[in-house]
Design an enzyme around this catalytic site. Sequence first.
Site, PDB file in Angstrom:
ATOM      1  N   CYS B  94       0.825  -1.213   0.000  1.00 50.03           N
ATOM      2  CA  CYS B  94       0.000   0.000   0.000  1.00 50.03           C
ATOM      3  C   CYS B  94       0.861   1.266   0.000  1.00 50.03           C
ATOM      4  O   CYS B  94       1.574   1.495  -0.958  1.00 50.03           O
ATOM      5  CB  CYS B  94      -0.943  -0.065   1.198  1.00 50.03           C
ATOM      6  SG  CYS B  94      -2.588   0.516   0.830  1.00 50.03           S
ATOM      7  N   ARG B 127     -11.862   5.953  -4.503  1.00 48.62           N
ATOM      8  CA  ARG B 127     -11.090   5.086  -3.628  1.00 48.62           C
ATOM      9  C   ARG B 127     -11.351   3.634  -4.008  1.00 48.62           C
ATOM     10  O   ARG B 127     -12.482   3.278  -4.320  1.00 48.62           O
ATOM     11  CB  ARG B 127     -11.521   5.330  -2.179  1.00 48.62           C
ATOM     12  CG  ARG B 127     -10.351   5.445  -1.251  1.00 48.62           C
ATOM     13  CD  ARG B 127     -10.697   5.770   0.158  1.00 48.62           C
ATOM     14  NE  ARG B 127      -9.717   5.092   1.003  1.00 48.62           N
ATOM     15  CZ  ARG B 127      -8.452   5.473   1.149  1.00 48.62           C
ATOM     16  NH1 ARG B 127      -8.009   6.539   0.521  1.00 48.62           N
ATOM     17  NH2 ARG B 127      -7.616   4.802   1.912  1.00 48.62           N
ATOM     18  N   HIS B 191      -3.572  -5.391   1.400  1.00 51.04           N
ATOM     19  CA  HIS B 191      -3.024  -4.902   2.662  1.00 51.04           C
ATOM     20  C   HIS B 191      -3.154  -5.918   3.784  1.00 51.04           C
ATOM     21  O   HIS B 191      -3.685  -7.007   3.619  1.00 51.04           O
ATOM     22  CB  HIS B 191      -3.629  -3.551   3.029  1.00 51.04           C
ATOM     23  CG  HIS B 191      -5.070  -3.584   3.422  1.00 51.04           C
ATOM     24  ND1 HIS B 191      -5.958  -2.657   2.961  1.00 51.04           N
ATOM     25  CD2 HIS B 191      -5.782  -4.396   4.227  1.00 51.04           C
ATOM     26  CE1 HIS B 191      -7.147  -2.906   3.485  1.00 51.04           C
ATOM     27  NE2 HIS B 191      -7.074  -3.950   4.251  1.00 51.04           N
TER      28      HIS B 191
END
Lengths: 414, 237
Positions: B94, B127, B191
Amino acid sequence: MSGKLTPRAKFATVLLRGAAALSRATGRGDGSVIGGRVGLVVEPELLNLLAEGRGVALVSGTNGKTTTTRFTTAAMEAAGKVATNSFGANMPTGHTTALAKTPDAQLAALEVDEHYLGQLLGATQPKVVGLLNLSRDQLDRAMEVTSLAAKWREIVEKDIHDSIVVANADDPLIVWAAQPATHIVWVSGGQNWTADSSICPVCGKHLDRFGEFWRCTHCGFTRPNPVWTVADEGSAVIAPDGSRVELDLQLPGRINRANAAMALAMAAQFGVSPHQAAPNLSTVQSVAGRYATVERDGRRLRLLLAKNPAGWLENFDMIRPDLPVILALNAREVDGFDTSWIYDVDFNSLRGRSVLVTGDRRTDLAVRLEMDDVDFTVVDDVSAAIGHASAGDVEVIANYTAFQDIRKEFNRVN
Amino acid sequence: MSTSYLRVVWLYPDLLSTYGDRGNLLAIAHRARKRGIEVEPISVRSDQRVPDQADIYLIGGGEDGPQSVAGDRLIQDGTLARAADRGSPVLAVCAGYQLMGESYYASGERHPGLGVLDLKSDRGQTRAVGEVAGDSDPNLGIGRVTGFENHGGRTHLGEAVQPLARVSNGIGNEGGTEGAWAGHVIGTYMHGPALARNPQLADLLIRWAVGAAQLNPLDDTWPERLRSERFHALMEA
């Protein structure tokens, strides 16, 4: 209150109560959300109108909102009737319903979702605002925690004028957010979770910690001196005048002693002495199912809710080490769809005990527990878990919707 | 096996540890120890020097502010870029992944990255949040990958890197590919516990670190069940 309301607001209140009652009667829930929604459509200013003239206390933070609101309500009741959103409907619809349902209460204690604090400050002009703690929670849809702290700081700077902020001195993010307020009462109850505040929120350097004390050696940002503290052994709260207030809580754990200290400090702003309020806290036995005990097939299950890493750590601190423990994990919309946060929870303290794992995402928990060398048994649901647990007391830790599933299984125990 | 001891460095947990990033450290330690390889986990705070004698480096995700502080520190320190050039295995996730590139966007500004991977990151319109999955580069021999992504960045790969995977679900770098690798450096938007959900990827890093072509198989009943559940959930969605 209702005597002073405009005809439109009165009409909105009547519709609100009708919608809430209908929702309850049809078994959809307690009606707080739908009632408030109906009322606010008819009169958008309804929350402001209903709050006007009342002494309002708001409670917000990541963990402990519902319990602290219940404690605060119990404490404030020494001064008169208190309106409260006792079932955790903590957005403006729920607040509107809570106030509409209790028009004759001069006081109100309201739990507020972290993201609605600004709106509630504007609408209710509270006398007291309790800020509990901030930690990572539902990261896939909520704001990251330091951004939320920054938003709170901005709100405090802009919108808190005469309100008294009762805030947790042990949490650097809370201290930073609360600091711009004119009137602040600092409370200390200890803090197990520190992973979200290893960095100074003011200058970005490291915070040094010595027990509860913390300080940034770079810019000097330091833990303020609390005037309310939980006594070392945890059985009492020390009030600002130095007197010891004995606690006899029915709810377990360090976090609830901290919540009790917050509640006593908040109630004191309404003129309730802590010595008068403390016995009221002893009457709180469970809160919307949390800490409730249910029985089946010779097992007595204590239900504990934990929604995020900080909450799980606090719960590990309160469970009895010799008992079997059921862990339940879901990842539905209100839980957040991401289960990554279970890797922020240290499960080592569960080694060597009987651990039963359930919930929609039980396989995620199984993989996680394997990594901490915790032995476990995966089961389909809480009924199966009960079958696997030995007779006697059992601890249950569940995240939000997993907890609600278990409550449903036991007829929505409160 | 050429080594029975691994020093695993987790970089800057004080700045870059938002989504259970510790899971990757735990996964490596767990899988190595099960094979009799001792693991020394070393958490390095951002005010400490990055050790240059480590076998695996891990770096996680974080918000814009901490990301650029971490980036500046890593450039100033210099050790991580040198270690990557020497061939030390690196897993960057990330925000940490973006830092490995030539440049990245944070708090409305372009910042220089470490230049370890030939890629650039900028801001997306939306996003990227949700399950991400895809077929990984066959050269890596790790099969399909599954994870969770939550990032505002979009990453564009240059000539000198290969994508970690072709995306079948989710966004990854820009909707077509996910992550990147070159040498022994792997970057990904998956992640948190990416290595717990992709044990083959964890084993790849261990193999690189110990210089082994093969590792003893482990009982992966639970990780494999989790993987098939996650792939299955994507098919149903």
